[in-house]
Write an enzyme that holds these catalytic residues in place. Structure first.
Site, short mmCIF file in Angstrom:
data_model
loop_
_atom_site.label_atom_id
_atom_site.label_comp_id
_atom_site.label_asym_id
_atom_site.label_seq_id
_atom_site.Cartn_x
_atom_site.Cartn_y
_atom_site.Cartn_z
N LYS A 53 0.97 -1.19 0.01
CA LYS A 53 -0.09 0.07 -0.26
C LYS A 53 0.69 1.23 -0.12
O LYS A 53 0.44 2.01 -0.71
CB LYS A 53 -0.91 -0.23 1.20
CG LYS A 53 -1.95 -1.19 1.08
CD LYS A 53 -2.71 -1.20 2.30
CE LYS A 53 -3.88 -2.28 2.22
NZ LYS A 53 -4.42 -2.84 3.31
N GLN A 97 -4.15 -1.33 10.22
CA GLN A 97 -4.04 -2.68 9.37
C GLN A 97 -4.45 -3.66 10.36
O GLN A 97 -3.69 -4.07 11.44
CB GLN A 97 -2.48 -2.98 8.93
CG GLN A 97 -2.57 -4.10 8.21
CD GLN A 97 -3.19 -4.09 6.54
OE1 GLN A 97 -3.42 -3.25 5.88
NE2 GLN A 97 -3.72 -5.38 6.48
N ASP A 120 -9.87 3.87 5.30
CA ASP A 120 -10.24 2.36 5.01
C ASP A 120 -11.93 2.12 5.18
O ASP A 120 -12.31 1.15 5.20
CB ASP A 120 -9.56 1.48 5.83
CG ASP A 120 -9.07 0.21 5.46
OD1 ASP A 120 -9.06 0.08 3.77
OD2 ASP A 120 -8.54 -0.70 5.82
#
Ligand code: NAP
Length: 286
Positions: A53, A97, A120
């Site tokens: 990412k 994450q 996200d």
């Protein structure tokens, strides 16, 4: 005729190129989009995802950093770090994450994260906005999948979609996004009875399970669309596989996502697009 590919690699590359132009425009106005990741340092898959990412972010001109949560990190330290990122005007997107180390409370961390930096789309505020149909950041993986379907003009209106999996990061928001597009949605999970029969009635199957090649070709209605969000590593095999048996399903479906090169890159580019949206929104406010 074998299914046509829903090529996430090609579309995500095109979208990333378009993103570079938006990033350049922001930079000219003195704003450098920045994505910060909080990652569990002990989890190799998590470290690898974040590395990918971050490398995509750099290619698009987005700066990025990471903070590692290790075995000795306390919940207070984690929340303190999130507070710092929330109040730092140079940071536009924050990625928490999954999974964090087991001793840390991920839900509490997501509650602490400001929704305006939730690249996200996983804070309760962002998820609530999705349920209510209000503006907000949408979860990167299902958002990437809907972009891939839209790009290929796959008509969802009135179609029966079966989403296999009900996780907060994938299955549930996916179902809601398909519903938003007027599909008729069924959510399946580990307690669902006779999943093959349920799938055979679907115009679209989205597999989000984490079980290698679980969905077989004879579960798929001829001409159906198959979206494989699974990503599984198998000992002794040189290639990662999805949740669908690709050769069998692609012989029956009209469209299918490959693994790799389908949903994964669409997730990454959607995360970056959310970060740039956040930077533009912040500029608009100032
Ligand atoms: P998860 O949190 O473990 O959820 C898996 C879901 O699958 C659960 O809802 C579970 O049901 C259901 N399930 C398990 N066994 C089943 C069975 N035999 N039949 C029907 N449903 C079953 O996983 P996740 O985080 O959603 O991830 C799912 C997959 O997507 C993984 O392979 C992951 O690596 C991949 N993924 C890919 C991306 C990407 O960008 N490509 C992003 C995120 C995740 P219960 O709720 O009843 O337990």
């Amino acid at each position: 005729m074998p299914a046509q590919l829903l090529d996430g690699k090609a579309l995500s590359t095109a979208l990333r190129n378009q993103l570079e132009q938006r990033v350049s425009a922001l930079r000219l106005k003195g704003v450098v989009p920045r994505l910060e990741a909080i990652v569990a340092s002990q989890d190799p898959a998590s470290v690898a995802y974040v590395k990918m990412k971050r490398s995509w972010a750099l290619k698009a001109g987005i700066e990025s950093g990471q903070w590692e949560a290790g075995p000795t990190t306390t919940q207070a330290e984690l929340v303190d770090q999130i507070d710092k990122l929330n109040s730092d005007p140079a940071v536009h997107g924050v990625l928490l994450q999954h999974p964090l180390p087991k001793h840390l409370n991920e839900d509490a961390a997501l509650i602490a994260l400001g929704a305006e930096k939730d690249a996200d789309g996983l804070t309760p505020q962002s998820l609530g906005a999705l349920v209510a149909g209000l503006p907000g950041f949408r979860c990167a993986t299902p958002l990437g999948i809907t972009r891939l379907l839209d790009h290929h003009s796959i008509d969802l209106v009135g179609k029966h979609a079966v989403v296999i999996g009900r996780s907060v990061i994938l299955g549930k928001p996916m179902a809601l996004m398909l519903l938003e597009k007027n599909a008729t949605v069924t959510i399946a999970h580990s307690k669902t009875q006779d999943l093959p029969t349920l799938c055979r009635a679907a115009d679209i199957v989205v597999a989000a399970v984490g079980r290698p090649e679980m969905v077989r070709g004879d579960w798929i209605k001829p001409g159906a669309v198959v979206v494989d969000a699974g990503y599984n590593r198998i000992e002794g095999r040189d290639k990662d596989v999805g949740d669908c048996h690709f050769a069998e399903c692609s012989a029956v479906a009209s469209w299918i996502t490959p693994v790799p090169g389908g949903v994964g890159p669409m997730t990454v580019v959607s995360l970056l697009m959310n970060t740039v949206d956040a930077a533009e929104a912040q500029l608009g406010k100032s």
